[in-house]
Design a protein around this motif. Sequence first.
Motif, PDB file in Angstrom:
ATOM      1  N   PRO A  17       0.834  -1.210   0.091  1.00  0.00           N
ATOM      2  CA  PRO A  17      -0.100   0.089  -0.019  1.00  0.00           C
ATOM      3  C   PRO A  17       0.808   1.246  -0.012  1.00  0.00           C
ATOM      4  CG  PRO A  17       0.142  -0.983   2.178  1.00  0.00           C
ATOM      5  CD  PRO A  17       0.816  -1.914   1.282  1.00  0.00           C
ATOM      6  N   ASN A  18       0.243   2.493   0.093  1.00  0.00           N
ATOM      7  CA  ASN A  18       1.118   3.606  -0.073  1.00  0.00           C
ATOM      8  C   ASN A  18       0.988   4.298   1.400  1.00  0.00           C
ATOM      9  OD1 ASN A  18       2.452   5.850  -0.768  1.00  0.00           O
ATOM     10  ND2 ASN A  18       0.660   6.759  -1.889  1.00  0.00           N
ATOM     11  N   PRO A  19       1.927   4.385   2.075  1.00  0.00           N
ATOM     12  CA  PRO A  19       3.546   3.745   1.871  1.00  0.00           C
ATOM     13  C   PRO A  19       3.353   2.201   2.184  1.00  0.00           C
ATOM     14  CG  PRO A  19       3.399   4.738   4.122  1.00  0.00           C
ATOM     15  CD  PRO A  19       1.927   5.172   3.427  1.00  0.00           C
ATOM     16  N   GLY A  20       4.229   1.493   1.581  1.00  0.00           N
ATOM     17  CA  GLY A  20       4.496   0.254   1.595  1.00  0.00           C
ATOM     18  C   GLY A  20       5.564  -0.408   0.821  1.00  0.00           C
ATOM     19  N   HIS A  21       5.380  -1.582   0.357  1.00  0.00           N
ATOM     20  CA  HIS A  21       6.422  -2.078  -0.662  1.00  0.00           C
ATOM     21  C   HIS A  21       6.522  -1.569  -2.089  1.00  0.00           C
ATOM     22  CE1 HIS A  21       6.535  -5.898   2.268  1.00  0.00           C
ATOM     23  NE2 HIS A  21       5.120  -5.621   2.356  1.00  0.00           N
ATOM     24  N   ILE A  22       7.841  -1.503  -2.416  1.00  0.00           N
ATOM     25  CA  ILE A  22       8.080  -0.752  -3.518  1.00  0.00           C
ATOM     26  C   ILE A  22       8.514  -1.525  -4.845  1.00  0.00           C
ATOM     27  CG2 ILE A  22       9.952   0.780  -4.663  1.00  0.00           C
ATOM     28  CD1 ILE A  22       9.949   2.175  -1.845  1.00  0.00           C
ATOM     29  N   GLY A  23       7.938  -1.542  -5.910  1.00  0.00           N
ATOM     30  CA  GLY A  23       8.220  -2.265  -7.209  1.00  0.00           C
ATOM     31  C   GLY A  23       8.914  -1.341  -7.921  1.00  0.00           C
ATOM     32  N   LEU A  24       9.831  -1.724  -8.900  1.00  0.00           N
ATOM     33  CA  LEU A  24      10.443  -0.729  -9.754  1.00  0.00           C
ATOM     34  C   LEU A  24      10.370  -1.275 -11.082  1.00  0.00           C
ATOM     35  CD1 LEU A  24      13.904  -0.639  -7.803  1.00  0.00           C
ATOM     36  CD2 LEU A  24      11.854   0.940  -7.522  1.00  0.00           C
ATOM     37  N   GLY A  25      10.035  -0.548 -11.932  1.00  0.00           N
ATOM     38  CA  GLY A  25      10.017  -0.975 -13.513  1.00  0.00           C
ATOM     39  C   GLY A  25      10.859   0.059 -14.513  1.00  0.00           C
ATOM     40  N   ALA A  26      11.422  -0.535 -15.519  1.00  0.00           N
ATOM     41  CA  ALA A  26      11.935   0.224 -16.530  1.00  0.00           C
ATOM     42  C   ALA A  26      12.366  -0.507 -17.845  1.00  0.00           C
ATOM     43  CB  ALA A  26      13.231   0.730 -16.128  1.00  0.00           C
ATOM     44  N   ILE A  27      12.479   0.303 -18.949  1.00  0.00           N
ATOM     45  CA  ILE A  27      12.641  -0.263 -20.139  1.00  0.00           C
ATOM     46  C   ILE A  27      13.814   0.593 -20.670  1.00  0.00           C
ATOM     47  CG2 ILE A  27      11.796  -0.517 -22.648  1.00  0.00           C
ATOM     48  CD1 ILE A  27       8.827  -0.970 -21.239  1.00  0.00           C
ATOM     49  N   LEU A  28      14.887  -0.069 -21.263  1.00  0.00           N
ATOM     50  CA  LEU A  28      15.638   0.785 -21.826  1.00  0.00           C
ATOM     51  C   LEU A  28      16.107   0.232 -23.314  1.00  0.00           C
ATOM     52  CD1 LEU A  28      16.676   0.463 -18.582  1.00  0.00           C
ATOM     53  CD2 LEU A  28      18.919   1.577 -19.708  1.00  0.00           C
ATOM     54  N   LEU A  29      16.203   1.229 -24.090  1.00  0.00           N
ATOM     55  CA  LEU A  29      16.461   0.799 -25.306  1.00  0.00           C
ATOM     56  C   LEU A  29      17.770   1.297 -25.981  1.00  0.00           C
ATOM     57  CD1 LEU A  29      12.941   1.508 -27.336  1.00  0.00           C
ATOM     58  CD2 LEU A  29      13.724  -0.501 -26.437  1.00  0.00           C
ATOM     59  N   SER A  42      12.008  -3.675  -4.693  1.00  0.00           N
ATOM     60  CA  SER A  42      13.005  -2.936  -3.763  1.00  0.00           C
ATOM     61  C   SER A  42      12.933  -3.922  -2.412  1.00  0.00           C
ATOM     62  CB  SER A  42      12.574  -1.422  -3.813  1.00  0.00           C
ATOM     63  OG  SER A  42      13.717  -0.986  -2.866  1.00  0.00           O
ATOM     64  N   PRO A  43      14.280  -3.559  -1.865  1.00  0.00           N
ATOM     65  CA  PRO A  43      14.257  -4.207  -0.425  1.00  0.00           C
ATOM     66  C   PRO A  43      13.869  -2.724   0.501  1.00  0.00           C
ATOM     67  CG  PRO A  43      16.375  -3.591  -1.217  1.00  0.00           C
ATOM     68  CD  PRO A  43      15.315  -3.423  -2.303  1.00  0.00           C
ATOM     69  N   HIS A  44      13.367  -1.859  -0.014  1.00  0.00           N
ATOM     70  CA  HIS A  44      13.157  -0.826   0.868  1.00  0.00           C
ATOM     71  C   HIS A  44      11.728  -0.621   0.853  1.00  0.00           C
ATOM     72  CE1 HIS A  44      17.049   0.370  -0.835  1.00  0.00           C
ATOM     73  NE2 HIS A  44      17.048   0.937   0.534  1.00  0.00           N
ATOM     74  N   THR A  45      10.942   0.077   1.753  1.00  0.00           N
ATOM     75  CA  THR A  45       9.586   0.310   1.849  1.00  0.00           C
ATOM     76  C   THR A  45       9.478   2.009   1.667  1.00  0.00           C
ATOM     77  OG1 THR A  45       9.534   0.474   4.435  1.00  0.00           O
ATOM     78  CG2 THR A  45       8.726  -1.666   2.946  1.00  0.00           C
ATOM     79  N   GLY A  46       8.451   2.330   1.248  1.00  0.00           N
ATOM     80  CA  GLY A  46       8.028   3.844   1.247  1.00  0.00           C
ATOM     81  C   GLY A  46       6.873   4.222   0.527  1.00  0.00           C
ATOM     82  N   GLU A  52       9.224   6.082  -6.964  1.00  0.00           N
ATOM     83  CA  GLU A  52       9.339   6.758  -8.500  1.00  0.00           C
ATOM     84  C   GLU A  52      11.040   7.205  -8.305  1.00  0.00           C
ATOM     85  OE1 GLU A  52       7.719   7.215 -11.097  1.00  0.00           O
ATOM     86  OE2 GLU A  52       5.648   7.064 -10.293  1.00  0.00           O
ATOM     87  N   ALA A  53      11.449   7.619  -7.364  1.00  0.00           N
ATOM     88  CA  ALA A  53      12.778   8.102  -7.274  1.00  0.00           C
ATOM     89  C   ALA A  53      13.621   6.739  -7.254  1.00  0.00           C
ATOM     90  CB  ALA A  53      13.116   8.866  -6.013  1.00  0.00           C
ATOM     91  N   ARG A  54      13.189   5.657  -6.497  1.00  0.00           N
ATOM     92  CA  ARG A  54      14.125   4.575  -6.505  1.00  0.00           C
ATOM     93  C   ARG A  54      14.093   3.849  -7.851  1.00  0.00           C
ATOM     94  NH1 ARG A  54      16.713   3.601  -2.271  1.00  0.00           N
ATOM     95  NH2 ARG A  54      15.900   4.390  -0.188  1.00  0.00           N
ATOM     96  N   ALA A  55      13.121   3.900  -8.886  1.00  0.00           N
ATOM     97  CA  ALA A  55      12.882   3.459 -10.112  1.00  0.00           C
ATOM     98  C   ALA A  55      13.882   4.184 -10.865  1.00  0.00           C
ATOM     99  CB  ALA A  55      11.455   3.459 -10.465  1.00  0.00           C
ATOM    100  N   LEU A  56      13.917   5.719 -10.862  1.00  0.00           N
ATOM    101  CA  LEU A  56      15.061   6.199 -11.578  1.00  0.00           C
ATOM    102  C   LEU A  56      16.365   5.838 -11.361  1.00  0.00           C
ATOM    103  CD1 LEU A  56      15.851   8.488 -13.621  1.00  0.00           C
ATOM    104  CD2 LEU A  56      15.348  10.315 -11.494  1.00  0.00           C
TER     105      LEU A  56
END
Length: 148
Positions: A17-29, A42-46, A52-56
Amino acid sequence: MNEDFLWQAWCDGCARPNPGHIGLGAILLGPQGGRHELSERSPHTGCNNEAEARALLATLRLARALGAAHLQVQCDSDVVVRLAQDAEATEAARLAPLFAEIRQLAAEFSRLELRWLPQHRNTAADQLARAALGLPPRAPAKPARRRR
């Protein structure tokens, strides 16, 4: 930017939930069309902004590991786009060390362009972030009804 060497990336993060577990996603070409995906928990919660910052940050790390020097990143968080580029910003003070880490890594690229894009144009990265938490893809937004 020399388009011959330009890497493009789209990143997204989610917190459930928000805050809660963090999922990261990205596509690179890559410049020759190679596609690389990132979908990890992510091992972090927030909160969503931290996600969004951890995904970047994860996107920048992956791009460097792949040898990218010229990178254009699209992110659907205007907060992250602004704070990643403004060392003097005071909003989200709790996340200041994370944004300092992002700016430090960003300085390792010959060229880096960070752009905001609307959420509905970042669905592939969103799906990867949600999948990292075992969540289904977000339902498509319904078109707004026009009032007569």
